[in-house]
Design an enzyme around this catalytic site. Structure first.
Site, PDB file in Angstrom:
ATOM      1  N   SER B  52       0.841  -1.208   0.000  1.00 43.29           N
ATOM      2  CA  SER B  52       0.000   0.000   0.000  1.00 43.29           C
ATOM      3  C   SER B  52       0.870   1.249   0.000  1.00 43.29           C
ATOM      4  CB  SER B  52      -0.894   0.032   1.247  1.00 43.29           C
ATOM      5  OG  SER B  52      -1.861  -0.993   1.166  1.00 43.29           O
ATOM      6  N   SER B  93      -6.740  -2.817   5.307  1.00 48.93           N
ATOM      7  CA  SER B  93      -7.402  -3.228   6.547  1.00 48.93           C
ATOM      8  C   SER B  93      -7.793  -2.031   7.408  1.00 48.93           C
ATOM      9  CB  SER B  93      -6.463  -4.124   7.357  1.00 48.93           C
ATOM     10  OG  SER B  93      -5.363  -3.369   7.839  1.00 48.93           O
ATOM     11  N   GLY B  94      -7.093  -0.914   7.211  1.00 49.41           N
ATOM     12  CA  GLY B  94      -7.322   0.250   8.068  1.00 49.41           C
ATOM     13  C   GLY B  94      -6.764   0.063   9.466  1.00 49.41           C
ATOM     14  N   GLU B 166      -4.550  -3.650  -3.726  1.00 47.79           N
ATOM     15  CA  GLU B 166      -3.406  -2.830  -4.143  1.00 47.79           C
ATOM     16  C   GLU B 166      -3.498  -2.432  -5.629  1.00 47.79           C
ATOM     17  OE1 GLU B 166      -1.224  -5.447  -0.801  1.00 47.79           O
ATOM     18  OE2 GLU B 166      -0.860  -5.902  -2.917  1.00 47.79           O
TER      19      GLU B 166
END
Lengths: 199, 199, 199, 199
Positions: B52, B93-94, B166
């Site tokens: 990311s 996922s944060g 991604e």
């Protein structure tokens, strides 16, 4: 906001068409070379500048997850490269000077070089032991325009510079990862176990 | 070598479906915030870990080509961030801890935060001023499986871990670049003029 | 140009005085922990932000030359860290948030943490299994001024911010490298053989 | 643990002797070129490989704190370099291939090049507009041994490879920072205000 969607669809459609344009025997040779390196525990070194370099790093990270002995040019712990090691060099134009210089030093020390480029006759292509031709409009925009337009349907691409090359290259290398998982019998769970946990 | 093609088609098809799933009002707000930053000459800081983070760097490079005052967390010349600056944080996922910590410091100093994540209710999503929800199976593979399978047609994805997130994120951000070019009236030639020439 | 000379002499003199101020039992424990990691083939992970991070990378590169299994936080191929691995965290103030967060995650997964800091009672110092106190005026300039002035002779240092800490830390870690060479019986020639040859 | 102390003292003593060996007219020219760049708002690009590259990044970070328009080769947001920009290239041996190639491209586009090297007659030295000769045993250990032994007193240095060059270069560049602060009338407080606050 329709330009965002249109550009994403241009990229998606280009990746999809690229699956037909990438020579499957080149892909097959690349996978074989990686499988051999995996078993001999030799090193893989990934090189590339700019966004091509970032795509290369994304691939290198997955090779690490797969258990390869992999390094990235320019990072801190990258060691000596020797005869029998494998260099993967990414450059749409095949003319990125530092990439070509590095690939050329790699050849001098006896490593094998795989080039991912849109230009097999470029300086990088000519040095490489194996060229995998990845379609894509590269920084050499004008030269590449005709081919790109043929692929996307005789109009100017929306996405600038090397965007189509870079996204296609990333998807292609993620395809190579899937192929390597199957051939090496590795599961997603095994990749996850090697994934960085301090981040 | 059919797994390579299949995986590329999975990615292409996922990107294409994502164009329908990404909320156009979220996209629109993100573009507006970037346009405002462009005109005020405030800073943009891109943060993200792992792949990311690499996708974030690819976007940051294009923002530089567009003439933004942009930086990447962790690089050498990244300066102080202040009130009115804009942070773009990427985490499927944060929950990526260093990304969440950095975004939280950014909020403390008065910067605005845009989060690109599959999980709007995650710690990163909850901190952000704007969440752009990007579909994609992330590292939290099990939680995300159901949604992903719905998108790709009720089977297990071929590509491991965060691959779909991604690649979709990269294509989405390249779509944002096209939109910014149109809105700011910038040509590919102008981008090329800012492109690094020592590489 | 006398400021250049004066500043260099300030740095040289500070490094020299630091040899008396650094606790030799702390140094000794650090070397023992590194020797043990070397023999068990466990991983070393180096973390640090800003110029402290760069000093950490310079040390990591030498550890690679010495044959350690070493990684740097935030680089592409950095893998999972596990119980028994060793984290070396550098922060003059001991309060650099991302460094402290990363060190804290390292503790959670069972790794040992060595902190190089001027502030043993800082959050980083309190987390660490071993603190090596490195003198130096850090970013917390005001707090550190008194100690620093005592070392350099009751005047304001010429060099700004963490300069004295960073240069001292680099020289100290290069001293650790010499000690490791002696203890592990490694010659300069052996280091040179592992040195990157594509650069 | 006496090797650690001895090595640190070797480094400290070498830095101190280097203040006499570095040509003050070279230093003076380097400062003048930087002052001019500062006032014209032109770009500075720092290049270097391995530990020399890390020392270069530590300098680049301080130039950013001083308010320079500075970039590092290979990082994400590094833009085009043009006529009138300034490149600072660091290589002890002056033969590091990618550094020499990059410096040579910089000359081609009309930038000025300052080389920090122990070898003024090296390929890098010969390309440069200004060479600042920094003493130090470099990777070319054998060639450099005689000079180094003269400086440290006719015995083998304890520290391996380029350690003395790298530490001396770092102290020298930190000396340049102090000189720039005086000449530009900048206070430590002003540097601190530009220092990254998300880290």
């Amino acid at each position: 906001m329709s330009h965002v969607k249109e550009a994403m669809n241009e990229i998606a459609s280009f990746i999809s068409k690229a699956t037909e344009l990438i020579d499957s025997s080149e892909t097959s040779k690349m996978v074989d070379m990686l499988i051999e390196i995996y078993h001999t525990r030799k090193k893989v070194l990934v090189i590339g500048a700019g966004r091509s370099g970032l795509v290369g790093k994304a691939f290198a990270m997955r090779l690490m997850h797969l258990g390869f002995n992999v390094y990235v040019l320019g990072e801190t712990i990258t060691p000596r490269i020797d005869k029998g090691d494998l260099v993967i060099a990414i450059s749409g134009s095949g003319r990125t000077k530092l990439t070509v210089t590095a690939a050329s030093v790699a050849k001098d020390v006896g490593a094998k070089v795989i080039a991912l480029t849109s230009h097999p006759k470029s300086p990088l292509g000519l040095i490489a032991d194996l060229v995998v031709k990845i379609p894509g409009r590269t920084k050499l925009a004008k030269e590449d325009d005709y081919t790109t337009r043929q692929i996307i349907g005789m109009h100017e691409p929306l996405t600038p510079l090397g965007t189509l090359f870079e996204n296609t290259c990333m998807a292609f290398l993620d395809g190579i990862v899937v192929e390597l998982m199957k051939r090496l019998g590795l599961t997603e769970e095994e990749l996850k176990e090697r994934h960085a946990n301090i981040e």
